[in-house]
Write a protein that holds these residues in place. Structure first.
Motif, mmCIF file in Angstrom:
data_model
loop_
_atom_site.group_PDB
_atom_site.id
_atom_site.type_symbol
_atom_site.label_atom_id
_atom_site.label_comp_id
_atom_site.label_asym_id
_atom_site.label_seq_id
_atom_site.Cartn_x
_atom_site.Cartn_y
_atom_site.Cartn_z
ATOM 1 N N GLY A 1 0.821 -1.211 0.000
ATOM 2 C CA GLY A 1 0.000 0.000 0.000
ATOM 3 C C GLY A 1 0.852 1.258 0.000
ATOM 4 N N PHE A 2 1.904 1.292 0.802
ATOM 5 C CA PHE A 2 2.799 2.448 0.824
ATOM 6 C C PHE A 2 3.438 2.673 -0.543
ATOM 7 C CE2 PHE A 2 3.637 1.784 5.633
ATOM 8 C CZ PHE A 2 2.522 2.547 5.931
ATOM 9 N N ALA A 3 3.854 1.574 -1.197
ATOM 10 C CA ALA A 3 4.486 1.694 -2.518
ATOM 11 C C ALA A 3 3.503 2.260 -3.536
ATOM 12 C CB ALA A 3 4.994 0.333 -2.974
ATOM 13 N N LEU A 4 2.253 1.795 -3.480
ATOM 14 C CA LEU A 4 1.241 2.281 -4.416
ATOM 15 C C LEU A 4 0.898 3.741 -4.154
ATOM 16 C CD1 LEU A 4 -1.175 -0.806 -4.492
ATOM 17 C CD2 LEU A 4 0.503 -0.143 -6.224
ATOM 18 N N ILE A 5 0.838 4.126 -2.877
ATOM 19 C CA ILE A 5 0.554 5.517 -2.528
ATOM 20 C C ILE A 5 1.667 6.426 -3.033
ATOM 21 C CG2 ILE A 5 0.354 7.130 -0.599
ATOM 22 C CD1 ILE A 5 -1.025 4.840 0.960
ATOM 23 N N ALA A 6 2.908 5.986 -2.828
ATOM 24 C CA ALA A 6 4.055 6.783 -3.285
ATOM 25 C C ALA A 6 4.057 6.943 -4.803
ATOM 26 C CB ALA A 6 5.358 6.122 -2.828
ATOM 27 N N ASP A 7 3.520 5.929 -5.523
ATOM 28 C CA ASP A 7 3.460 5.996 -6.983
ATOM 29 C C ASP A 7 2.244 6.759 -7.489
ATOM 30 O OD1 ASP A 7 5.793 4.591 -7.288
ATOM 31 O OD2 ASP A 7 4.812 2.635 -7.480
ATOM 32 N N THR B 1 -6.193 -3.817 -4.322
ATOM 33 C CA THR B 1 -4.941 -4.570 -4.253
ATOM 34 C C THR B 1 -4.730 -5.181 -2.872
ATOM 35 O OG1 THR B 1 -3.913 -3.119 -5.908
ATOM 36 C CG2 THR B 1 -2.437 -4.436 -4.532
ATOM 37 N N THR B 2 -4.937 -4.382 -1.829
ATOM 38 C CA THR B 2 -4.744 -4.898 -0.475
ATOM 39 C C THR B 2 -5.781 -5.971 -0.142
ATOM 40 O OG1 THR B 2 -6.035 -3.025 0.383
ATOM 41 C CG2 THR B 2 -3.637 -2.811 0.399
ATOM 42 N N ALA B 3 -6.986 -5.822 -0.696
ATOM 43 C CA ALA B 3 -8.020 -6.844 -0.474
ATOM 44 C C ALA B 3 -7.617 -8.166 -1.121
ATOM 45 C CB ALA B 3 -9.362 -6.371 -1.031
ATOM 46 N N ILE B 4 -7.055 -8.088 -2.317
ATOM 47 C CA ILE B 4 -6.617 -9.297 -3.016
ATOM 48 C C ILE B 4 -5.481 -9.964 -2.252
ATOM 49 C CG2 ILE B 4 -5.503 -10.162 -5.115
ATOM 50 C CD1 ILE B 4 -7.064 -8.059 -6.676
ATOM 51 N N LEU B 5 -4.595 -9.143 -1.687
ATOM 52 C CA LEU B 5 -3.488 -9.697 -0.905
ATOM 53 C C LEU B 5 -3.993 -10.481 0.309
ATOM 54 C CD1 LEU B 5 -0.926 -6.741 -0.942
ATOM 55 C CD2 LEU B 5 -0.640 -8.986 -1.989
ATOM 56 N N GLN C 1 7.805 -10.969 -11.219
ATOM 57 C CA GLN C 1 8.444 -9.874 -10.486
ATOM 58 C C GLN C 1 8.609 -8.605 -11.319
ATOM 59 O OE1 GLN C 1 12.474 -10.771 -9.388
ATOM 60 N NE2 GLN C 1 12.900 -11.894 -11.246
ATOM 61 N N GLY C 2 8.514 -8.713 -12.636
ATOM 62 C CA GLY C 2 8.673 -7.525 -13.471
ATOM 63 C C GLY C 2 7.413 -6.706 -13.636
ATOM 64 N N LEU C 3 6.297 -7.171 -13.117
ATOM 65 C CA LEU C 3 5.038 -6.441 -13.273
ATOM 66 C C LEU C 3 5.066 -5.141 -12.478
ATOM 67 C CD1 LEU C 3 2.388 -9.327 -13.014
ATOM 68 C CD2 LEU C 3 3.235 -8.181 -15.076
ATOM 69 N N PRO C 4 4.418 -4.087 -12.994
ATOM 70 C CA PRO C 4 4.426 -2.793 -12.286
ATOM 71 C C PRO C 4 3.551 -2.813 -11.048
ATOM 72 C CG PRO C 4 2.965 -2.701 -14.186
ATOM 73 C CD PRO C 4 3.675 -4.033 -14.258
ATOM 74 N N TYR C 5 3.761 -1.842 -10.159
ATOM 75 C CA TYR C 5 2.949 -1.645 -8.956
ATOM 76 C C TYR C 5 2.911 -2.878 -8.046
ATOM 77 C CZ TYR C 5 1.292 2.323 -11.700
ATOM 78 O OH TYR C 5 1.226 3.462 -12.457
ATOM 79 N N ASN C 6 3.977 -3.686 -8.087
ATOM 80 C CA ASN C 6 4.028 -4.883 -7.237
ATOM 81 C C ASN C 6 2.874 -5.849 -7.497
ATOM 82 O OD1 ASN C 6 6.371 -4.343 -5.461
ATOM 83 N ND2 ASN C 6 5.148 -2.605 -4.785
ATOM 84 N N LEU D 1 -0.734 -11.149 -7.776
ATOM 85 C CA LEU D 1 -0.995 -12.355 -8.561
ATOM 86 C C LEU D 1 -0.589 -13.603 -7.794
ATOM 87 C CD1 LEU D 1 -1.852 -13.620 -11.240
ATOM 88 C CD2 LEU D 1 0.488 -13.264 -12.085
ATOM 89 N N ALA D 2 0.538 -13.524 -7.091
ATOM 90 C CA ALA D 2 1.001 -14.674 -6.310
ATOM 91 C C ALA D 2 0.019 -15.020 -5.197
ATOM 92 C CB ALA D 2 2.381 -14.374 -5.715
ATOM 93 N N ALA D 3 -0.553 -14.001 -4.571
ATOM 94 C CA ALA D 3 -1.537 -14.236 -3.511
ATOM 95 C C ALA D 3 -2.769 -14.942 -4.055
ATOM 96 C CB ALA D 3 -1.933 -12.912 -2.858
ATOM 97 N N VAL D 4 -3.200 -14.509 -5.234
ATOM 98 C CA VAL D 4 -4.374 -15.132 -5.860
ATOM 99 C C VAL D 4 -4.080 -16.582 -6.227
ATOM 100 C CG1 VAL D 4 -5.923 -15.072 -7.850
ATOM 101 C CG2 VAL D 4 -5.251 -12.945 -6.724
ATOM 102 N N VAL D 5 -2.933 -16.813 -6.860
ATOM 103 C CA VAL D 5 -2.562 -18.170 -7.273
ATOM 104 C C VAL D 5 -2.428 -19.078 -6.047
ATOM 105 C CG1 VAL D 5 -0.731 -19.579 -8.294
ATOM 106 C CG2 VAL D 5 -1.450 -17.463 -9.409
ATOM 107 N N GLY D 6 -1.762 -18.599 -5.011
ATOM 108 C CA GLY D 6 -1.595 -19.398 -3.800
ATOM 109 C C GLY D 6 -2.925 -19.755 -3.167
#
Length: 248
Positions: free
Chosen positions: A67-73, A83-87, A211-216, A221-226
């Motif tokens: 969330g901090f990274a997205l806010i900074a961007d 995003t945080t909900a998906i996580l 890992q190359g996807l923007p905005y983390n 995606l990893a959270a969803v797949v897991g």
């Protein structure tokens, strides 16, 4: 001569303290990450109140830092919330696994414990539940485990905010390393259970590939797949058990 289950002999206070002791080792990760979170929250443009409020509301280091990274961007708030909900989807997997073990816990307690359910609390509790060593005052064990991490996390966040600009380039201090060790430890525990291990490993592979996807978004995606893999494994296990029961 009758035997008494240690968990049944324990008083409610002892169960609370047992839960607190079970997550105490994770403070080595929670405290430095909380300090880093306090510093990063201010550096991303949030006020002290907003930084602490975000930490208190999400109760998740992963969601907080993303969330901090997205806010900074400059990402929009709807996208940040989504995003945080998906996580947090992996918590649905955890809840699904825990349901058979907490059916007797009152609904009001389950709502409170659901907020405190994080990775560390799940991993310290699930093995005890499966082995039958946690059968009495389960809600107090969960509460103790959650409080032991939540309170120090918030206090260390306040410490981080007080440091503020006095700690430049916090990301270079290596404060994120303890969380890596924490997840390695949980991975070792999770591999004992093939369903949880499959979820963790699939999420790990996904986050490396993406890992190359923007905005983390690789983390999202990893959270969803897991979550999907874990839920699928859990469903397959239950379905196989039903088939065996019908055949028998």
């Amino acid at each position: 001569m009758s035997t008494v289950n240690p968990s049944e002999a324990a008083t409610p206070l002892r169960q609370f303290l047992a839960g607190a002791r079970s997550t105490m080792p994770f403070l080595a990760s929670a405290i430095p990450m909380g300090i880093a979170g306090g510093v990063l929250g201010l550096s991303s443009g949030l006020s002290e109140f907003e930084t602490l409020a975000l930490a208190m509301a999400v109760n998740s280091g992963t969601a907080q830092f993303v969330g901090f990274a997205l806010i900074a961007d400059g990402t929009s708030w709807p996208a940040i919330i989504l995003t945080t909900a998906i996580l947090g989807l992996r918590m649905l997997l955890y809840s699904t696994i825990l349901i058979p073990y907490v059916k007797e816990v009152p609904q009001r307690w389950r709502l409170l414990l659901g907020f405190g359910l994080i990775d560390e609390v799940f991993f310290v509790a699930i093995e005890r539940l499966r082995k039958g060593t946690l059968t009495h005052s389960k809600h107090l064990f969960f509460l103790g485990a959650s409080v032991m991490l939540y309170v120090p996390w918030m206090l260390s966040t306040v410490v981080g905010m007080s440091l503020g600009s006095a700690v430049p380039d916090v990301e270079k201090l290596g404060l994120d390393f303890p969380v890596t060790g924490m997840f390695v430890a949980m991975l070792a525990i999770g591999l004992v259970n093939w369903r949880v291990g499959a979820a963790i490993c699939s999420a790990g592979v996904t986050v490396m590939v993406a890992q190359g996807l923007p905005y983390n978004l690789g983390v999202v995606l990893a959270a969803v797949v897991g979550a999907v893999v874990g839920a699928g494994c859990e469903w397959a296990t239950k379905n196989r058990a039903k088939v065996k029961e019908n055949v028998g």
